[in-house]
Write a protein that holds these residues in place. Sequence first.
Motif: not given
Lengths: 232, 232, 232, 232
Positions: B8-12, B27-34, B42-50, B175-180
Amino acid sequence: MYTTLQDECYEANMQLPKLGLVLFTFGNVSAVDRGRGVFAIKPSGVPYALLKPSDMVICDYEARVVAGTLRPSSDTKTHALLYKTWSDIGGITHTHSTYAVAWAQAGLDIPLFGTTHADHTHHDIPCAPVLTDAMIQGDYEHETGNQIINAFRDKSLSHKEVEMVLLQNHGPFTWGDTAEKSVYNAAVLEEIARMAHLTLQLNADTQRLKDTLCQKHYQRKHGTDAYYGQGC
Amino acid sequence: MYTTLQDECYEANMQLPKLGLVLFTFGNVSAVDRGRGVFAIKPSGVPYALLKPSDMVICDYEARVVAGTLRPSSDTKTHALLYKTWSDIGGITHTHSTYAVAWAQAGLDIPLFGTTHADHTHHDIPCAPVLTDAMIQGDYEHETGNQIINAFRDKSLSHKEVEMVLLQNHGPFTWGDTAEKSVYNAAVLEEIARMAHLTLQLNADTQRLKDTLCQKHYQRKHGTDAYYGQGC
Amino acid sequence: MYTTLQDECYEANMQLPKLGLVLFTFGNVSAVDRGRGVFAIKPSGVPYALLKPSDMVICDYEARVVAGTLRPSSDTKTHALLYKTWSDIGGITHTHSTYAVAWAQAGLDIPLFGTTHADHTHHDIPCAPVLTDAMIQGDYEHETGNQIINAFRDKSLSHKEVEMVLLQNHGPFTWGDTAEKSVYNAAVLEEIARMAHLTLQLNADTQRLKDTLCQKHYQRKHGTDAYYGQGC
Amino acid sequence: MYTTLQDECYEANMQLPKLGLVLFTFGNVSAVDRGRGVFAIKPSGVPYALLKPSDMVICDYEARVVAGTLRPSSDTKTHALLYKTWSDIGGITHTHSTYAVAWAQAGLDIPLFGTTHADHTHHDIPCAPVLTDAMIQGDYEHETGNQIINAFRDKSLSHKEVEMVLLQNHGPFTWGDTAEKSVYNAAVLEEIARMAHLTLQLNADTQRLKDTLCQKHYQRKHGTDAYYGQGC
């Protein structure tokens, strides 16, 4: 039953993201079948990438759903009233395209500054005033249609000569002989809006295009002796 | 272990470059599992393509790494504090998108000028003030979260009604109900920021949208009698 | 018969949408065959996606159709007069590209502010004044050509040193040794127009580039001792 | 012989059109081999789509061609002097990217308004003054390098802390440990330039970012205790 109409409506809707006029689920296009007295319109809140032709909802001129399993666009009553009132239009497009919205939010007509604009209409693009509180709290989307129609009546504009309008604080509606033409007009309006914005930044005192040139460009494309295009 | 959350986090995260909201590693997105009390980020400083789904780092609400081999985003403590404080949000997005950053750098709230904005919230988008020197030299990213939360408290805003904020001299968090949904809000914020900027260039005295219309657009989409979308 | 000329014209026209210089059917490119005294030009009002090389219409310098089944661009007489008057140009492009149109609508020459501009010409880009009513109501497209030629005469400009012009309230025309070069000039003009616009927003008192640097950049690319490019 | 160096140079050059930083043949990137005392640079005036790795020209620090059949970029002497003077840089990029050029044409340093900027340097981006007539009429491209170096000396800036410069009336040069990093800096500079431009349009009195926040963002990414990225 309504396959041809749904296809026309679907194809026109799918042009909106390709032309950069919409984000996510913003915007909607409808296409009318005058013979049957119904129109097809995009369902409410469905992303363009997920749309199918059979998702297009069929409504009558009172905005009642005639066929389809999805809920139609929340702007359906506006489309319905425009079809009912202007019996010679074939399609309607609504977007929140960036520059057209900026003019609508600023509450300003788009002045006719050049031939790009005059090729499409020889009038400024009108900005219909924001709805009254009574209209907003009443049948809002129906009144939105009324506000557009009233603006054309008050300014003595023909909806055949000006196929586009801004609604103050909201955004643009465009129409045309077909749904495809209404989308074309939405893209042209966005470009005219952008050019006029840039023009005023360069020269805040820019004068409106003189009438002889307005008429020349409009008539060579739309007049009885038009010579633009292939005449078919 | 955390495959679904990481996916979920990766797709977002991968939506950010597609939507034109980030350059390089910004930029960075996170997704929570309550249920488990952890979030993927997202890990720090990694290009999106990788990026790969398994690169997403799992952290708890104290910003401690629970699983993953990479270092999490340098903004992780901000995410952690927001998840800890606002227990009903499901995802967070941070970008340096161009127009939102311009408003943040100018230190201004984004005024509510039209229905595009009102469709998403009936408040101006708040700009939280720049952090004090003590906050900057202390636990900076944690204090960034505090500054956002404080701004909402000081302005009596609900984080459920306003799912976006600017941090002065920095940029937007959404933010929102989901990462997406948090990514969706990041894109909407950028568009609202651009429209408001253009509106002020056309008319520096543009008035805020009147409240009846704010309420109408917000409620038809988010109220108890909402009729936008498919109701699912 | 005219296959080579039509191919050259077609390829050049197809660059316009790729370079983002045109919307729908806007714009047109022509290519001349000096040996035969004819030029090929885009047909009027045909979308780029539907164009075929054989659709290019062959006309003479009086704008009479020599070969082809479609109606030529409504701007054909302007192209014809430029070819007739300036016997050493090989191609002409007309667009309604956004920033060039904004300068044309503002009625302003584009000042030479930097080396990007000086690499292509050491003069401001002239804005030819709007046509008189008599010219508009007369042979309009022919007079458009006259207005361009008159502007160059009045300002003592060489069409070999300045391969681009704005026509007030209308838009840009560019030309060059080949049709391809005229398209190149159309794209460069749009970029110069955008840069100059942004420059004035940053500093309304920006001074014109000093002449030594104008000359240096123009001559290193176009002078007798030019050392830009591969010399072929 | 120089295959690895040419490949590095080629790959970095090919990023420029992908990042939207160049039009046609504008711009150039070089990559240095410190062990051999030579650098590879894009040939002059060749479109990016036609470039091959073996086209990259090998030059020494006096800008003499050491290997290659094509003429090197007309800006080669500028690159050579920067490599000769700043012995710890590994790559150089020159573009005419739109917003960076606008600031250069306006003759203004880009003020540090936010953390996007501070993540990359804690100084304003300097605009080196336009060259004197003697410099322009002398060894122009060599003097361009001198003007950049002089600006850094006069402003007491370190080329390791500020890897970018504007040259008045011309455009940006950027550098870095590798050719790829210099391209990265060119893209970041363009984005910073755009954000600063928009910021001033929203608030002409915007203040520079306070120093504590400048230092925080710069040091968390570049300081001895940096924690941005994966530490490799």
